[in-house]
Scaffold this motif. Structure first.
Motif, short mmCIF file in Angstrom:
data_model
loop_
_atom_site.label_atom_id
_atom_site.label_comp_id
_atom_site.label_asym_id
_atom_site.label_seq_id
_atom_site.Cartn_x
_atom_site.Cartn_y
_atom_site.Cartn_z
N VAL A 1 0.85 -1.19 0.00
CA VAL A 1 0.00 0.00 0.00
C VAL A 1 0.89 1.24 0.00
O VAL A 1 1.58 1.54 0.97
N GLY A 2 0.84 1.97 -1.12
CA GLY A 2 1.76 3.08 -1.35
C GLY A 2 2.98 2.60 -2.09
O GLY A 2 4.11 2.89 -1.74
N SER A 3 2.75 1.85 -3.17
CA SER A 3 3.82 1.08 -3.82
C SER A 3 4.73 1.90 -4.71
O SER A 3 5.83 1.47 -5.03
N GLY A 4 4.28 3.10 -5.16
CA GLY A 4 5.08 3.82 -6.14
C GLY A 4 5.32 2.96 -7.37
O GLY A 4 4.42 2.24 -7.83
N PRO A 5 6.53 2.97 -7.93
CA PRO A 5 6.79 2.23 -9.18
C PRO A 5 7.00 0.74 -9.01
O PRO A 5 7.38 0.06 -9.96
N GLY A 6 6.79 0.20 -7.82
CA GLY A 6 6.68 -1.24 -7.68
C GLY A 6 7.95 -2.01 -7.37
O GLY A 6 7.93 -3.24 -7.42
N VAL A 7 9.04 -1.34 -7.02
CA VAL A 7 10.28 -2.06 -6.72
C VAL A 7 10.08 -2.97 -5.51
O VAL A 7 10.42 -4.16 -5.54
N ILE A 8 9.53 -2.43 -4.44
CA ILE A 8 9.36 -3.22 -3.23
C ILE A 8 8.28 -4.28 -3.41
O ILE A 8 8.43 -5.41 -2.93
N ALA A 9 7.23 -3.95 -4.14
CA ALA A 9 6.21 -4.96 -4.43
C ALA A 9 6.84 -6.15 -5.14
O ALA A 9 6.50 -7.31 -4.88
N GLY A 10 7.79 -5.89 -6.05
CA GLY A 10 8.48 -6.98 -6.74
C GLY A 10 9.30 -7.83 -5.78
O GLY A 10 9.34 -9.06 -5.91
N LEU A 11 9.94 -7.20 -4.80
CA LEU A 11 10.71 -7.95 -3.81
C LEU A 11 9.79 -8.78 -2.92
O LEU A 11 10.14 -9.90 -2.51
N LEU A 12 8.62 -8.25 -2.60
CA LEU A 12 7.65 -9.03 -1.83
C LEU A 12 7.15 -10.22 -2.64
O LEU A 12 6.94 -11.31 -2.10
N ALA A 13 6.96 -10.01 -3.95
CA ALA A 13 6.54 -11.11 -4.82
C ALA A 13 7.61 -12.21 -4.85
O ALA A 13 7.30 -13.40 -4.89
N ASP A 14 8.88 -11.82 -4.83
CA ASP A 14 9.97 -12.80 -4.77
C ASP A 14 9.91 -13.61 -3.48
O ASP A 14 10.18 -14.82 -3.47
N ALA A 15 9.60 -12.91 -2.37
CA ALA A 15 9.59 -13.58 -1.07
C ALA A 15 8.36 -14.46 -0.87
O ALA A 15 8.41 -15.44 -0.12
N PHE A 16 7.26 -14.12 -1.57
CA PHE A 16 6.02 -14.87 -1.44
C PHE A 16 5.53 -15.27 -2.82
O PHE A 16 4.49 -14.81 -3.31
N PRO A 17 6.28 -16.16 -3.51
CA PRO A 17 5.95 -16.49 -4.90
C PRO A 17 4.62 -17.20 -5.06
O PRO A 17 4.06 -17.23 -6.15
#
Length: 300
Positions: A69-85
């Protein structure tokens, strides 16, 4: 951050909200590049935080939906996706342009959802894990925002709120320009501006920022707080120095009127591109900060 925090002269981990500045005032494409580079510099700490969240969740196959929530351009969302595939990871932001950037850089790994918070908290949908990085402090009623996020969690779900930590440091205390202690004086000016920003937000409520206590009042059970170090020693690679140059230029625009003349002179010298004392050319420049993450769990 919110990567929103860059508009107040400080780099933090990520997150993004318009807060005190209308969206129309920004070139989101240009801002996205700056925010991406900031998040990439902080990626090792964020990856460490994501792995900690995995350990707190225990059986990660129960994590079906993750919200940034408040992702901006999605860098951290991508890292979360890596951690929770195994989960659907959703980048949530107010800016359509930044969400498009998130979709483009994710290669299809992320879903995106545009939401104007706080009005549209109810449209987020349920989640097993929610990350919010430096976004809550850009909403007038921080306690109400946490309560809304808590309501979005499924039973047993985890809320992770990354707020503040330590301000960035990038040069020695005495780096040969102006009076020593330049960055500490910038911090003081920034804190005054930050307080003014908070006071001017719609529906602003003063809050003692005891995040575990606030999470408890939101109906959750605190499950731990950890701080993660971001450490890129000198000499910095060119892209990191360019990021610092952009950050200092934003500081010059935002804080110059409140700086002492000697500190404005120092800032201008650091921004000079063709001198050895400018930030682009200094061998003593580094990138050091700390990100604090507060977590809490909803009852199963």
């Amino acid at each position: 951050m919110s990567e929103h925090q860059h508009r107040h002269g400080q780099g933090h981990q990520h997150g993004h909200h318009h807060g005190d500045v209308p969206a129309a005032d920004f070139d989101w494409d240009a801002l996205a590049a700056h925010l991406e580079r900031e998040a990439e510099l902080r990626a090792p700490a964020i990856t460490g935080a994501a792995q900690w969240l995995r350990s707190l969740r225990g059986e990660t196959d129960g994590v079906r939906r993750v919200l940034d929530v408040g992702s901006g351009p999605g860098v951290i969302a991508g890292l979360l996706a890596d951690a929770f595939p195994e989960a659907e990871t959703v980048a949530v932001d107010q800016s359509a342009a930044l969400l498009e950037r998130a979709r483009a850089r994710s290669g299809g790994r992320l879903s995106t959802q545009q939401a104007d918070l706080p009005a549209e908290f109810g449209k987020l949908g349920e989640a097993d894990l929610i990350w919010s990085g430096n976004a809550i402090h850009h909403l007038g009623d921080q306690q109400a925002a946490l309560t809304s996020l808590a309501a979005t969690l499924r039973p047993g779900g985890l809320l992770a709120v990354a707020e503040r930590g330590l301000p960035m440091r990038y040069l020695p205390r005495d780096f040969g320009l102006g009076r020593p202690g330049f960055q500490a004086r910038l911090d003081a000016v920034h804190e005054d501006g930050f307080s003014t920003m908070r006071a001017e937000l719609p529906g602003a409520i003063e809050e003692v920022e005891d995040w575990p206590a606030m999470l408890t009042r939101a109906g959750l059970t605190p499950s731990g707080t950890r701080t993660f170090l971001i450490d890129h020693p000198a000499p910095l690679a060119r892209p990191a120095r360019e990021h610092l140059h952009t950050q200092l230029a934003r500081l010059r625009d935002q804080l110059a009127d409140n700086l002492a003349p000697e500190d404005r002179t120092t800032l201008d010298a650091l921004l000079a591109e063709d001198t050895p004392t400018g930030i682009l050319n200094r061998s003593d420049a580094f990138f050091l900060s700390a990100m604090t993450v507060h977590t809490a769990r909803k009852a199963a």
